[in-house]
Structures are given as C-alpha cells and as structure tokens.
Design a protein around this motif. Sequence first.
Motif, PDB file in Angstrom:
ATOM      1  N   ASP A   9       0.822  -1.213   0.000  1.00 22.30           N
ATOM      2  CA  ASP A   9       0.000   0.000   0.000  1.00 22.30           C
ATOM      3  C   ASP A   9       0.858   1.267   0.000  1.00 22.30           C
ATOM      4  O   ASP A   9       0.423   2.306  -0.495  1.00 22.30           O
ATOM      5  N   ALA A  10       2.076   1.178   0.539  1.00 22.54           N
ATOM      6  CA  ALA A  10       2.986   2.328   0.567  1.00 22.54           C
ATOM      7  C   ALA A  10       3.791   2.450  -0.732  1.00 22.54           C
ATOM      8  O   ALA A  10       4.631   3.335  -0.865  1.00 22.54           O
ATOM      9  N   GLY A  11       3.533   1.544  -1.696  1.00 22.91           N
ATOM     10  CA  GLY A  11       4.166   1.654  -3.004  1.00 22.91           C
ATOM     11  C   GLY A  11       5.430   0.838  -3.194  1.00 22.91           C
ATOM     12  O   GLY A  11       6.157   1.033  -4.169  1.00 22.91           O
ATOM     13  N   PHE A  12       5.690  -0.106  -2.308  1.00 24.13           N
ATOM     14  CA  PHE A  12       6.889  -0.927  -2.415  1.00 24.13           C
ATOM     15  C   PHE A  12       6.557  -2.260  -3.072  1.00 24.13           C
ATOM     16  O   PHE A  12       5.439  -2.761  -2.963  1.00 24.13           O
ATOM     17  N   SER A  13       7.544  -2.856  -3.727  1.00 20.86           N
ATOM     18  CA  SER A  13       7.431  -4.222  -4.225  1.00 20.86           C
ATOM     19  C   SER A  13       7.835  -5.139  -3.083  1.00 20.86           C
ATOM     20  O   SER A  13       8.840  -4.886  -2.412  1.00 20.86           O
ATOM     21  N   VAL A  14       7.070  -6.195  -2.849  1.00 24.47           N
ATOM     22  CA  VAL A  14       7.293  -7.045  -1.688  1.00 24.47           C
ATOM     23  C   VAL A  14       7.880  -8.384  -2.093  1.00 24.47           C
ATOM     24  O   VAL A  14       7.391  -9.037  -3.006  1.00 24.47           O
ATOM     25  N   LEU A  15       8.921  -8.782  -1.379  1.00 18.80           N
ATOM     26  CA  LEU A  15       9.534 -10.105  -1.515  1.00 18.80           C
ATOM     27  C   LEU A  15       9.196 -10.889  -0.252  1.00 18.80           C
ATOM     28  O   LEU A  15       9.258 -10.354   0.843  1.00 18.80           O
ATOM     29  N   GLY A  16       8.865 -12.145  -0.405  1.00 17.62           N
ATOM     30  CA  GLY A  16       8.522 -12.954   0.760  1.00 17.62           C
ATOM     31  C   GLY A  16       7.030 -12.941   0.976  1.00 17.62           C
ATOM     32  O   GLY A  16       6.271 -12.603   0.073  1.00 17.62           O
ATOM     33  N   PRO A  17       6.605 -13.315   2.129  1.00 14.32           N
ATOM     34  CA  PRO A  17       7.383 -13.354   3.368  1.00 14.32           C
ATOM     35  C   PRO A  17       8.240 -14.612   3.497  1.00 14.32           C
ATOM     36  O   PRO A  17       7.896 -15.670   2.988  1.00 14.32           O
ATOM     37  N   ALA A  18       9.355 -14.436   4.195  1.00 20.82           N
ATOM     38  CA  ALA A  18      10.243 -15.531   4.552  1.00 20.82           C
ATOM     39  C   ALA A  18      10.085 -15.771   6.047  1.00 20.82           C
ATOM     40  O   ALA A  18       9.986 -14.821   6.819  1.00 20.82           O
ATOM     41  N   SER A  19      10.057 -17.036   6.448  1.00 19.09           N
ATOM     42  CA  SER A  19       9.868 -17.335   7.863  1.00 19.09           C
ATOM     43  C   SER A  19      11.160 -17.687   8.578  1.00 19.09           C
ATOM     44  O   SER A  19      11.181 -17.816   9.788  1.00 19.09           O
ATOM     45  N   GLY A  20      12.245 -17.826   7.821  1.00 20.72           N
ATOM     46  CA  GLY A  20      13.519 -18.194   8.421  1.00 20.72           C
ATOM     47  C   GLY A  20      14.695 -17.649   7.641  1.00 20.72           C
ATOM     48  O   GLY A  20      14.539 -17.005   6.598  1.00 20.72           O
ATOM     49  N   VAL A  21      15.871 -17.928   8.151  1.00 17.99           N
ATOM     50  CA  VAL A  21      17.115 -17.383   7.598  1.00 17.99           C
ATOM     51  C   VAL A  21      17.338 -17.822   6.161  1.00 17.99           C
ATOM     52  O   VAL A  21      17.623 -16.997   5.287  1.00 17.99           O
ATOM     53  N   GLU A  22      17.239 -19.113   5.888  1.00 17.11           N
ATOM     54  CA  GLU A  22      17.538 -19.602   4.538  1.00 17.11           C
ATOM     55  C   GLU A  22      16.585 -19.033   3.496  1.00 17.11           C
ATOM     56  O   GLU A  22      17.013 -18.640   2.409  1.00 17.11           O
ATOM     57  N   GLN A  23      15.301 -18.978   3.818  1.00 20.98           N
ATOM     58  CA  GLN A  23      14.339 -18.382   2.892  1.00 20.98           C
ATOM     59  C   GLN A  23      14.678 -16.914   2.649  1.00 20.98           C
ATOM     60  O   GLN A  23      14.597 -16.433   1.517  1.00 20.98           O
ATOM     61  N   ALA A  24      15.020 -16.204   3.694  1.00 17.80           N
ATOM     62  CA  ALA A  24      15.349 -14.783   3.560  1.00 17.80           C
ATOM     63  C   ALA A  24      16.594 -14.578   2.707  1.00 17.80           C
ATOM     64  O   ALA A  24      16.616 -13.709   1.829  1.00 17.80           O
ATOM     65  N   LEU A  25      17.615 -15.384   2.938  1.00 16.08           N
ATOM     66  CA  LEU A  25      18.849 -15.234   2.170  1.00 16.08           C
ATOM     67  C   LEU A  25      18.628 -15.552   0.691  1.00 16.08           C
ATOM     68  O   LEU A  25      19.296 -14.988  -0.175  1.00 16.08           O
ATOM     69  N   ALA A  26      17.678 -16.426   0.381  1.00 13.43           N
ATOM     70  CA  ALA A  26      17.375 -16.751  -1.016  1.00 13.43           C
ATOM     71  C   ALA A  26      16.829 -15.542  -1.774  1.00 13.43           C
ATOM     72  O   ALA A  26      16.998 -15.440  -2.990  1.00 13.43           O
ATOM     73  N   CYS A  27      16.186 -14.612  -1.055  1.00 13.24           N
ATOM     74  CA  CYS A  27      15.612 -13.408  -1.673  1.00 13.24           C
ATOM     75  C   CYS A  27      16.477 -12.174  -1.488  1.00 13.24           C
ATOM     76  O   CYS A  27      16.193 -11.123  -2.063  1.00 13.24           O
ATOM     77  N   ALA A  28      17.510 -12.283  -0.688  1.00 13.29           N
ATOM     78  CA  ALA A  28      18.235 -11.103  -0.208  1.00 13.29           C
ATOM     79  C   ALA A  28      18.868 -10.241  -1.304  1.00 13.29           C
ATOM     80  O   ALA A  28      18.898  -9.023  -1.182  1.00 13.29           O
ATOM     81  N   ARG A  29      19.360 -10.842  -2.359  1.00 13.98           N
ATOM     82  CA  ARG A  29      20.031 -10.056  -3.409  1.00 13.98           C
ATOM     83  C   ARG A  29      19.118  -9.017  -4.051  1.00 13.98           C
ATOM     84  O   ARG A  29      19.579  -8.001  -4.525  1.00 13.98           O
ATOM     85  N   ARG A  30      17.823  -9.296  -4.057  1.00 15.93           N
ATOM     86  CA  ARG A  30      16.870  -8.402  -4.727  1.00 15.93           C
ATOM     87  C   ARG A  30      16.259  -7.374  -3.788  1.00 15.93           C
ATOM     88  O   ARG A  30      15.492  -6.524  -4.230  1.00 15.93           O
ATOM     89  N   ALA A  31      16.586  -7.438  -2.498  1.00 13.97           N
ATOM     90  CA  ALA A  31      15.948  -6.559  -1.510  1.00 13.97           C
ATOM     91  C   ALA A  31      16.843  -5.386  -1.142  1.00 13.97           C
ATOM     92  O   ALA A  31      18.009  -5.573  -0.819  1.00 13.97           O
TER      93      ALA A  31
END
Length: 127
Positions: A22-44
């Motif tokens: 709603d604030a105009g951002f593109s959203v990645l995830g949600p990730a529930s843990g470290v490995e999931q988050a790191l898989a998306c991290a390059r684009r964030a």
Amino acid sequence: MNVLIVEDEGLVALQLKKIAADAGFSVLGPASGVEQALACARRAEIALVDVGLSEGKSGPQLARRLIDRFHTTVIFVTGIPEAIRQGFGGAFAIIPKPFSDKQVAEALRRARDMRMGRENQITSSGA
C-alpha cells in the motif's frame, strides 16, 4: 524499491506485506527463516525483520548478514525490541510490536529516502 518481509507469524507477515504494498513498495517474501530470507536477499533493498524466526531468535544474525553482505537497510519489527538495543549496530529502525500501519509505512519511506539519497550521491560522484 523491493522490501523483504522476514516474519514467521503468518498474520503479521500478511499485514506487513499489505502495508508495504500500500505504501508503493514491491514485496519479496514473506520468509519465515534465515535460509528463505537469504534466497531473496540479493533483490531486496530494505528488509523488515523480526527477532524471533522459525529457528529461534535468529533475526539479529540474519540482519547482520543482510547488512554486511547485501547492504540491505534493516528495520526490525519485533515484540522484543530490547534484544536489538543491547549491542546491535547497523539497524535503520526498530518498530516494537504491536505496531501501527503508519509506523511501518513511515519507516519504509524514510529508509527509501535515505537509500535514494545515498544512491544519488554514489552516482553523482562517479563511483
């Protein structure tokens, strides 16, 4: 600008996703843990990170990796803000739970503005 949501509570993750979108951002995830988050991290460029994730209180360690490795702007959204204030450097903001939509949206906008200013300085200096 891409925002990574790192939150293991489903309803909270969906609320953060809606606020960011709603604030105009593109959203990645949600990730529930470290490995999931790191898989998306390059684009964030920005990450909303909880302290307590599916692996336990691994949010600060993840945040350190996001900041050091990917230069991500980290905003903690947590029910235990004292876990961050004690010896963690580098977070852009800490939003305690429960939070308001306005708190999260304002922190995201400030982080975006800060990043855009930094990116413009790098571009104009020829780096």
